[in-house]
Design a protein around this motif. Structure first.
Motif, mmCIF file in Angstrom:
data_model
loop_
_atom_site.group_PDB
_atom_site.id
_atom_site.type_symbol
_atom_site.label_atom_id
_atom_site.label_comp_id
_atom_site.label_asym_id
_atom_site.label_seq_id
_atom_site.Cartn_x
_atom_site.Cartn_y
_atom_site.Cartn_z
ATOM 1 N N UNK A 188 70.172 -10.421 57.837
ATOM 2 C CA UNK A 188 68.998 -11.092 57.291
ATOM 3 C C UNK A 188 67.800 -10.176 57.435
ATOM 4 N N UNK A 189 67.099 -9.951 56.326
ATOM 5 C CA UNK A 189 66.037 -8.955 56.329
ATOM 6 C C UNK A 189 64.859 -9.411 55.482
ATOM 7 N N UNK A 190 63.638 -9.060 55.892
ATOM 8 C CA UNK A 190 62.470 -9.320 55.049
ATOM 9 C C UNK A 190 62.543 -8.522 53.749
ATOM 10 N N UNK A 191 61.769 -8.947 52.764
ATOM 11 C CA UNK A 191 61.765 -8.293 51.459
ATOM 12 C C UNK A 191 61.496 -6.789 51.609
ATOM 13 N N UNK A 192 62.259 -6.009 50.898
ATOM 14 C CA UNK A 192 62.133 -4.557 50.956
ATOM 15 C C UNK A 192 63.074 -3.944 51.963
ATOM 16 N N UNK A 193 63.209 -4.556 53.129
ATOM 17 C CA UNK A 193 64.181 -4.068 54.105
ATOM 18 C C UNK A 193 65.593 -4.268 53.567
ATOM 19 N N UNK A 194 65.775 -5.281 52.721
ATOM 20 C CA UNK A 194 67.090 -5.491 52.088
ATOM 21 C C UNK A 194 67.505 -4.286 51.258
ATOM 22 N N UNK A 195 66.558 -3.683 50.553
ATOM 23 C CA UNK A 195 66.870 -2.510 49.737
ATOM 24 C C UNK A 195 67.168 -1.298 50.618
ATOM 25 N N UNK A 196 66.462 -1.196 51.743
ATOM 26 C CA UNK A 196 66.751 -0.126 52.705
ATOM 27 C C UNK A 196 68.166 -0.266 53.247
ATOM 28 N N UNK A 230 57.511 -7.954 56.920
ATOM 29 C CA UNK A 230 57.826 -8.143 58.343
ATOM 30 C C UNK A 230 57.794 -9.640 58.627
ATOM 31 N N UNK A 231 58.283 -10.058 59.788
ATOM 32 C CA UNK A 231 58.225 -11.478 60.094
ATOM 33 C C UNK A 231 58.918 -11.837 61.399
ATOM 34 N N UNK A 232 58.730 -13.084 61.788
ATOM 35 C CA UNK A 232 59.457 -13.697 62.900
ATOM 36 C C UNK A 232 60.559 -14.571 62.318
ATOM 37 N N UNK A 233 61.448 -15.073 63.179
ATOM 38 C CA UNK A 233 62.541 -15.929 62.722
ATOM 39 C C UNK A 233 62.562 -17.242 63.498
ATOM 40 N N UNK A 234 62.878 -18.322 62.796
ATOM 41 C CA UNK A 234 63.176 -19.611 63.411
ATOM 42 C C UNK A 234 64.617 -19.966 63.087
ATOM 43 N N UNK A 235 65.380 -20.349 64.109
ATOM 44 C CA UNK A 235 66.778 -20.731 63.937
ATOM 45 C C UNK A 235 66.969 -22.153 64.445
ATOM 46 N N UNK A 236 67.749 -22.923 63.723
ATOM 47 C CA UNK A 236 68.036 -24.285 64.148
ATOM 48 C C UNK A 236 69.514 -24.567 63.963
ATOM 49 N N UNK A 279 80.116 -5.171 72.719
ATOM 50 C CA UNK A 279 79.657 -6.451 72.182
ATOM 51 C C UNK A 279 80.822 -7.288 71.659
ATOM 52 N N UNK A 280 80.709 -8.600 71.740
ATOM 53 C CA UNK A 280 81.648 -9.429 70.982
ATOM 54 C C UNK A 280 81.372 -9.235 69.493
ATOM 55 N N UNK A 281 82.261 -9.709 68.645
ATOM 56 C CA UNK A 281 82.009 -9.564 67.216
ATOM 57 C C UNK A 281 80.705 -10.270 66.840
ATOM 58 N N UNK A 282 79.850 -9.558 66.110
ATOM 59 C CA UNK A 282 78.558 -10.100 65.699
ATOM 60 C C UNK A 282 78.685 -10.733 64.318
ATOM 61 N N UNK A 283 78.236 -11.970 64.207
ATOM 62 C CA UNK A 283 78.310 -12.696 62.939
ATOM 63 C C UNK A 283 77.061 -12.517 62.086
ATOM 64 N N UNK A 284 75.894 -12.456 62.751
ATOM 65 C CA UNK A 284 74.617 -12.392 62.040
ATOM 66 C C UNK A 284 73.700 -11.400 62.744
ATOM 67 N N UNK A 285 72.994 -10.593 61.964
ATOM 68 C CA UNK A 285 71.965 -9.692 62.483
ATOM 69 C C UNK A 285 70.625 -10.112 61.890
ATOM 70 N N UNK A 286 69.626 -10.272 62.753
ATOM 71 C CA UNK A 286 68.267 -10.565 62.307
ATOM 72 C C UNK A 286 67.435 -9.298 62.444
ATOM 73 N N UNK A 287 66.750 -8.911 61.376
ATOM 74 C CA UNK A 287 65.900 -7.720 61.376
ATOM 75 C C UNK A 287 64.486 -8.168 61.069
ATOM 76 N N UNK A 288 63.557 -7.892 62.001
ATOM 77 C CA UNK A 288 62.195 -8.392 61.829
ATOM 78 C C UNK A 288 61.318 -7.476 60.979
#
Length: 373
Positions: free
Chosen positions: A182-190, A240-246, A147-156
């Motif tokens: 970036x993580x939904x509440x609770x996943x941040x603590x994990x 849990x959740x979906x993500x919107x990016x702009x 992979x190229x260097x990853x700047x952001x990880x989205x975890x659903x």
């Protein structure tokens, strides 16, 4: 006998982490919060009622589904990936591009110099054990080390086919420094406990509708109908959740896992469409799975209702999560497009390793490869 032994081993391994849940992020003013965790905005669809099973019986049934081979899930034709166009993706910083690595894992290059990885899972199995659980049918479209260097990880959310210890630890140690996660509440603590060693500097926790800005990009966590767990005792303890990016160049919707619900109308009311989306289309059989995953028909409805210009189907052909054949989802997707009047090039699937360029509606293909490569 072997299946029973494996099932017992899985239950024993999961039991080690069992405990009573207390929601440290609990906010009594928010209806989707509970003292123990989280809940959906809307009730489940009664047409997709799950058979009544007891607590232990339900988990044994799920574990048997993971461990028992099923000829009915074998693809009707070989699922062939392509060699990734590494010379392009390794240096691309100016053109929006989406590369399917497998299941819900994509490399999304925003065209503004940011590399994003969604739900990174590169392991052989989507399971708490290395020797049992849903086994990868198709190798990752890009190897983790390539992979190229990853700047952001989205975890659903926290399910094993979306949240991987080994993959995230490797990304945390990547050359050039760890990505923002970036993580939904609770996943941040994990993440803090299992990945970062207590370092929260690169963790962004999000509740539904929360926004954050990173490198000129706005990212928002969206409510969808699903659930979470990593053991039999922590159901819905994390969000849990979906993500919107702009960005200045494009907008992107990443569905994570979701069942079709009124949440889609709520999202549509807040957004004026998306340029690109990755939407799950697999693991919709048996029918009660559809309170957690959308069918291809429902995925096309989401595509239309969210006014998405181009959608890519995911969550198929990699791990045997549902009871349908591994290649059934694209077949049913084609039928759903026809029935709903959606053009073939508006909602399609990629091969593992293939890159899609939305600005030119083109693909970058490498050499075809067999599933064993």
């Amino acid at each position: 006998m072997k299946s029973a032994i494996v099932t017992s081993a899985l239950l024993a391994a999961l039991a080690v982490t069992g405990c009573t849940n207390i929601n440290p992020h609990y906010d009594a003013a928010k209806p989707h919060h509970t003292a123990e965790g989280f809940r959906n905005n809307y009730p489940p669809n009664p047409a997709y009622q799950r058979p009544e099973l007891g607590f232990i019986e339900g988990w044994i049934s799920r574990l048997k589904n993971w461990t028992t081979p099923s000829d009915s899930r074998e693809p009707s034709a070989p699922i062939l990936g392509v060699a990734p166009d590494l010379p392009f993706v390794s240096v691309n910083r100016s053109e929006p591009a989406l590369t399917w690595i497998g299941h819900a894992t994509f490399l999304y290059q925003t065209g503004t110099g940011v590399n994003i990885l969604t739900d990174p899972v590169f392991e052989e199995r989507a399971s708490p054990l290395s020797f049992a659980g849903p086994k990868r049918h198709q190798p990752p479209g890009i190897a983790l080390a390539a992979l190229p260097r990853i700047d952001v990880v989205l975890i659903s959310h926290s399910h094993y086919d979306h949240l991987s210890v080994d993959s995230l630890r490797a990304l945390w140690r990547q050359e050039g420094g760890p990505p923002v996660m970036l993580a939904p509440l609770g996943v941040d603590l994990w993440l803090e406990k299992n990945i970062t060693g207590g370092d929260r500097s690169k963790i962004v926790k999000l509740d539904w509708w929360d926004k954050t800005s990173i490198d000129g990009m706005e990212i928002q966590l969206l409510p969808v109908h699903h659930w979470s767990s990593r053991t039999p005792w922590d159901r819905n303890a994390t969000l849990w959740g979906a993500f919107a990016l702009k960005t200045a160049k494009s907008s992107f919707f990443f569905s994570g896992d979701l069942g079709y619900s009124k949440d889609i109308a709520d999202i549509a009311a807040r957004f004026n469409g998306f340029d690109l989306a990755a939407i799950g289309i697999g693991a919709y059989q048996p029918v009660w799975y559809r309170n957690s995953h959308v069918s291809p028909d429902e995925a096309v409805r989401i595509h239309r209702e969210l006014k998405i210009k181009r959608s890519v189907g995911m969550h198929w052909g990699t791990f045997p999560m549902g009871q349908e054949r591994l290649d059934q989802a694209p077949i049913d997707l084609a039928q759903a497009r026809r029935e709903q009047g959606v053009a073939d090039d508006a909602f399609f699937v990629l091969r593992h390793g293939e890159t899609y360029l939305p600005a030119s509606n083109a693909r970058r293909n490498g050499e075809q490869r067999s599933p064993s490569q």
